[in-house]
Design an enzyme around this catalytic site. Structure first.
Site, PDB file in Angstrom:
ATOM      1  N   GLY A 120       0.839  -1.187   0.000  1.00  0.00           N
ATOM      2  CA  GLY A 120       0.000   0.000   0.000  1.00  0.00           C
ATOM      3  C   GLY A 120       0.872   1.233   0.000  1.00  0.00           C
ATOM      4  CE1 TYR A 131       5.811  -3.464  -1.672  1.00  0.00           C
ATOM      5  CE2 TYR A 131       7.039  -1.443  -2.036  1.00  0.00           C
ATOM      6  CZ  TYR A 131       6.154  -2.408  -2.483  1.00  0.00           C
ATOM      7  OH  TYR A 131       5.626  -2.314  -3.744  1.00  0.00           O
ATOM      8  CE  LYS A 156       7.244  -5.125  -4.701  1.00  0.00           C
ATOM      9  NZ  LYS A 156       6.478  -5.919  -5.700  1.00  0.00           N
ATOM     10  CD  GLU A 189      -5.641   5.958   1.606  1.00  0.00           C
ATOM     11  OE1 GLU A 189      -5.928   6.763   2.496  1.00  0.00           O
ATOM     12  OE2 GLU A 189      -5.822   4.721   1.716  1.00  0.00           O
ATOM     13  CE  LYS A 190       1.946   2.694  -3.899  1.00  0.00           C
ATOM     14  NZ  LYS A 190       2.948   2.264  -4.904  1.00  0.00           N
ATOM     15  CB  ALA A 191       1.121  10.870  -2.014  1.00  0.00           C
ATOM     16  CE  LYS A 229      -5.211  13.218   4.146  1.00  0.00           C
ATOM     17  NZ  LYS A 229      -3.909  13.473   4.799  1.00  0.00           N
ATOM     18  CB  THR A 244      10.867  15.879  -3.716  1.00  0.00           C
ATOM     19  OG1 THR A 244      12.084  15.232  -3.320  1.00  0.00           O
ATOM     20  CG2 THR A 244      10.958  17.362  -3.406  1.00  0.00           C
ATOM     21  NE  ARG A 257      11.959   6.152  -3.282  1.00  0.00           N
ATOM     22  CZ  ARG A 257      11.239   5.524  -2.358  1.00  0.00           C
ATOM     23  NH1 ARG A 257       9.936   5.392  -2.509  1.00  0.00           N
ATOM     24  NH2 ARG A 257      11.819   5.050  -1.270  1.00  0.00           N
TER      25      ARG A 257
END
Length: 333
Positions: A79, A149, A153, A191-193, A200, A221, A286
């Site tokens: 997630g 995680y 990977k 959920e991701k950003a 929201k 970032t 990143r």
């Protein structure tokens, strides 16, 4: 590529559902496999073979790979940052899926095995600064990836490599950088950003409470890859002769505050911002270095964040209103 069955492991998920849809359009027979009940899948197609199975079990992987020519291994317990920082053991258990799927694919004589890795394999030491130097594929070593995680990977990447080198299984690997788009998870903690910020902002619009809480200081970032680019890159890498892992991500670097700016502009609002410095925020910076994918494929992800967020916002808005209506929604954050 073969006309035999194409297996999408994790086909009930966000990227997997879009991939099944793309493969259908190519006219190939598809088997979509996911652990969740079908009514919880992100997208369901009646003209493909839909299978509910827990791919952590070896027997399920053997059945999934039976008669397959190509396997897309996207299945994982994962997630957004809030999930992976608080569920490290669950994330690492995905190694069972990858191990058993590799062995089952080898035994079934699969002609091509794609593995979806992640930018979380990169060392945190190279991501301390918000104005981060874009990450090159070789930056994964010396290894110190995201705990849980990221380690899973990176280990599974090595498994793919050694199955290719030792057993002759043709494996291909993409390191995904923050895919987003319609039909993704938009609430519930996984959920991701981009989806979280869209939700929201939508809540603020619907409720009339023009405020938003941002995790961290908002200056961290990231780059975000639209689903169409993700699909195009996944298919191209799978069909290519590139055996080493490739970054698959946008190189458009933005702060989380920038992300909020873009979503606010789409919604036509300006919100009062507060910052939760105790919330999970991940690394400070990143970004994807796309030099190698340009060299290998003559292409790189190109959908601008603002362009991809417009249909994403519209889809999440419809989901939100369908679930909560146009009234203040208690308990939705």
């Amino acid at each position: 590529m073969s006309r035999e069955i194409v297996v999408v492991a994790g086909g009930g998920g966000f990227i997997g559902g879009h991939l099944v849809g793309a493969l259908r359009q190519q006219g190939v027979p598809v088997r979509s496999v996911d652990i969740n009940p079908i009514d919880e899948w992100h997208q369901v197609f009646g003209d493909v073979e839909n299978v509910v199975a827990d791919l952590k079990a070896k027997a399920a992987c053997v059945r999934a790979c039976h008669g397959a020519g190509t396997v897309y291994q996207l299945a994982a317990d994962m997630g957004g940052m809030g999930f992976i920082e608080n569920n490290k053991a669950l994330c690492m258990l995905s190694v069972l899926i990858n191990t058993h799927m590799l062995q089952a694919a080898l035994d079934a004589g699969v002609e091509r095995f794609f593995y979806s890795s992640s930018a979380c394999v990169y060392s945190a030491e190279k991501q301390k600064c918000a104005q981060v130097t874009p990450l090159r594929e070789e930056d994964a070593y010396p290894a110190m990836p995201e705990d849980g995680y990221g380690w899973e990977k990176l280990f599974s990447e090595r498994m793919c490599r050694h199955f290719r080198e030792d057993f002759g299984l043709p494996t291909r690997i993409a390191r995904y950088h923050n895919a987003y788009g319609p039909h993704g998870t938009w609430e519930g903690g996984r959920e991701k950003a981009p989806a979280a910020i869209c939700r929201k902002v939508i809540k603020a619009v619907v409720t009339g409470r023009h405020e938003i809480t941002i995790w961290g200081d908002g200056e961290q970032t990231r780059s975000f890859m639209y689903i169409d680019d993700c699909l195009k890159g996944t298919l191209a890498i799978t069909e290519s002769d590139i055996v080493e892992p490739l970054n698959l991500g946008s190189s458009e670097l933005v702060t989380i505050n920038d992300l909020v700016d873009i979503v606010e502009a789409i919604a036509g609002v300006r919100l009062r911002r507060s910052y939760d410095l105790s919330a999970p925020k991940g690394v400070n910076g990143r970004n994807s270095d796309n030099t190698r994918i340009r060299q290998c494929l003559g292409w790189e992800p190109s959908v601008r964040l603002g362009d991809g967020l417009e249909p994403t916002y519209a889809w999440i808005y419809d989901q939100y209103v369908a679930k909560y209506g146009l009234r203040p929604a208690a308990g939705v954050t």
